[in-house]
Motif scaffolding. Sequence first.
Motif, PDB file in Angstrom:
ATOM      1  N   LYS A  57      88.333  68.170  15.660  1.00 23.17           N
ATOM      2  CA  LYS A  57      89.675  68.676  15.905  1.00 23.17           C
ATOM      3  C   LYS A  57      89.773  70.162  15.592  1.00 23.17           C
ATOM      4  O   LYS A  57      90.579  70.879  16.174  1.00 23.17           O
ATOM      5  CB  LYS A  57      90.683  67.895  15.061  1.00 23.17           C
ATOM      6  CG  LYS A  57      90.811  66.430  15.467  1.00 23.17           C
ATOM      7  CD  LYS A  57      91.818  65.686  14.600  1.00 23.17           C
ATOM      8  CE  LYS A  57      91.925  64.227  15.021  1.00 23.17           C
ATOM      9  NZ  LYS A  57      92.858  63.468  14.144  1.00 23.17           N
ATOM     10  N   SER A 104      84.470  58.688  12.235  1.00 24.66           N
ATOM     11  CA  SER A 104      85.764  58.840  12.895  1.00 24.66           C
ATOM     12  C   SER A 104      86.553  59.921  12.164  1.00 24.66           C
ATOM     13  O   SER A 104      86.330  60.178  10.981  1.00 24.66           O
ATOM     14  CB  SER A 104      86.535  57.505  12.860  1.00 24.66           C
ATOM     15  OG  SER A 104      87.769  57.598  13.528  1.00 24.66           O
ATOM     16  N   PRO A 107      93.977  61.340  10.883  1.00 26.48           N
ATOM     17  CA  PRO A 107      95.067  62.299  11.057  1.00 26.48           C
ATOM     18  C   PRO A 107      95.224  63.231   9.862  1.00 26.48           C
ATOM     19  O   PRO A 107      95.939  64.236   9.951  1.00 26.48           O
ATOM     20  CB  PRO A 107      96.299  61.394  11.226  1.00 26.48           C
ATOM     21  CG  PRO A 107      95.920  60.117  10.541  1.00 26.48           C
ATOM     22  CD  PRO A 107      94.457  59.957  10.765  1.00 26.48           C
ATOM     23  N   HIS A 165      93.124  54.964  12.724  1.00 31.05           N
ATOM     24  CA  HIS A 165      94.254  55.122  13.645  1.00 31.05           C
ATOM     25  C   HIS A 165      94.834  56.530  13.520  1.00 31.05           C
ATOM     26  O   HIS A 165      95.103  57.007  12.405  1.00 31.05           O
ATOM     27  CB  HIS A 165      95.342  54.081  13.373  1.00 31.05           C
ATOM     28  CG  HIS A 165      96.324  53.984  14.491  1.00 31.05           C
ATOM     29  ND1 HIS A 165      97.429  54.809  14.576  1.00 31.05           N
ATOM     30  CD2 HIS A 165      96.354  53.192  15.594  1.00 31.05           C
ATOM     31  CE1 HIS A 165      98.107  54.510  15.672  1.00 31.05           C
ATOM     32  NE2 HIS A 165      97.475  53.534  16.306  1.00 31.05           N
ATOM     33  N   PRO A 166      95.029  57.218  14.653  1.00 26.08           N
ATOM     34  CA  PRO A 166      95.443  58.628  14.603  1.00 26.08           C
ATOM     35  C   PRO A 166      96.886  58.853  14.173  1.00 26.08           C
ATOM     36  O   PRO A 166      97.289  60.004  13.942  1.00 26.08           O
ATOM     37  CB  PRO A 166      95.230  59.100  16.052  1.00 26.08           C
ATOM     38  CG  PRO A 166      95.351  57.861  16.875  1.00 26.08           C
ATOM     39  CD  PRO A 166      94.782  56.763  16.034  1.00 26.08           C
ATOM     40  N   ARG A 167      97.672  57.800  14.055  1.00 25.96           N
ATOM     41  CA  ARG A 167      99.057  57.951  13.593  1.00 25.96           C
ATOM     42  C   ARG A 167      99.208  57.502  12.142  1.00 25.96           C
ATOM     43  O   ARG A 167      99.761  58.207  11.308  1.00 25.96           O
ATOM     44  CB  ARG A 167     100.005  57.133  14.485  1.00 25.96           C
ATOM     45  CG  ARG A 167      99.989  57.537  15.949  1.00 25.96           C
ATOM     46  CD  ARG A 167     100.501  58.948  16.166  1.00 25.96           C
ATOM     47  NE  ARG A 167     100.631  59.257  17.582  1.00 25.96           N
ATOM     48  CZ  ARG A 167     100.844  60.472  18.049  1.00 25.96           C
ATOM     49  NH1 ARG A 167     100.954  61.501  17.223  1.00 25.96           N
ATOM     50  NH2 ARG A 167     100.927  60.692  19.352  1.00 25.96           N
ATOM     51  N   PRO A 215      93.756  59.448  21.375  1.00 26.15           N
ATOM     52  CA  PRO A 215      94.416  60.405  20.479  1.00 26.15           C
ATOM     53  C   PRO A 215      95.872  60.081  20.166  1.00 26.15           C
ATOM     54  O   PRO A 215      96.358  60.438  19.085  1.00 26.15           O
ATOM     55  CB  PRO A 215      94.302  61.731  21.247  1.00 26.15           C
ATOM     56  CG  PRO A 215      93.039  61.586  22.040  1.00 26.15           C
ATOM     57  CD  PRO A 215      93.037  60.139  22.474  1.00 26.15           C
ATOM     58  N   GLY A 217      96.970  57.004  19.895  1.00 26.90           N
ATOM     59  CA  GLY A 217      97.000  55.739  19.176  1.00 26.90           C
ATOM     60  C   GLY A 217      97.454  54.543  19.973  1.00 26.90           C
ATOM     61  O   GLY A 217      97.614  53.455  19.418  1.00 26.90           O
TER      62      GLY A 217
END
Length: 350
Positions: A57, A104, A107, A165-167, A215, A217
């Motif tokens: 990122k 991975s 966030p 999880h991205p959120r 991205p 989620g």
Amino acid sequence: MSRRTRTARRRPVAAAVLAAGAVLLPAVPASAASGADQDFVIEDPRITESSGLAASKRHPGVYWTHNDSDDGAFLYAVDSRTGKTVATVTMTGVGEPRDVEAISLGPDGNLYVGDIGDNLGGTWDHVWIYRLPEPAELRDQTVAATQFTVQYEDGPRDAEALMVHPRTGRVYLASKKQSGGRLYAGPEKLSAQGVNVFRPTGADVDWVTDGAFSPDGSELVLRSYLGAKAYDWKGDGSLGEPRRLSAPLLGQSESVTYTADGTGLMYGAEGTRSRVVRVDVEKRDGAGGEGKAPGGTKSPGAGAGGADGAGGGGEAGEGDGKPTGTAGLVVVGAVVLVWLGLRKGRRGAK
């Protein structure tokens, strides 16, 4: 998995391909022009068993990877423009890694590394997850990591997929079994004290070698030796109906990640100078998801004769009946390429 067990565990892959007549897409360049987030070859001779991928990122076009077991506490940042390693990170505070299988990005800006493989077929009473901040600078460096002890609620498991999880930042693991694999959810927050118990979400997933959240989620992609599937993500950890995705034929297929912008999926494999192949992500229509295969051609969506991927049931090739014409040639080519790849792998394991 370790080199000493690799040959034995490859044989079921070849058998499954031959039995299923799977239609997989050969690994060909996504476009003639090279650039960030396009096909590339991992040039670093130290990286012989790339077993996980994560799109950076902080650094556009850079992908984090690592070797399987027998390497050490090392992470490698590879520039997709050149295939060259631009940084080597040595983790400290994690003891001696046993069987690192997945990576991975969360966030929170941290890298999560899954030392979750079990070469003994699911007998170790615990495994580990390591967390460390993604470096702001791409240079060789040592970074302190936090180590988390992990156990499964229903007993030891072999696993190769870790997804954050991205959120929510919650960590999920998928056990690796040819049938009867499961998706597991970790605690809302991992604790460095005591044991983190991962519990089944109720989703059954088969033969998973890696996975990645989109991205935003909303979707989870799970990779297997013979394909990949996408699932709508439901907040409680349950999954929607699987949709087959195009997956390039890459020998021992071990990794998948979304590009940072979510426009593509990057598929990788183990081996010296292994290839990472991009498959474009397209918006789904009412008939199921379709993506662009390498070379710019449209790839089959759900039920279009793709190989059975990770989870969801169904058999390879369903929906189209027996492949004919060009599809038949693809089947033959896939079987031959897998056979050649396995022969090469067995020679390397001697």
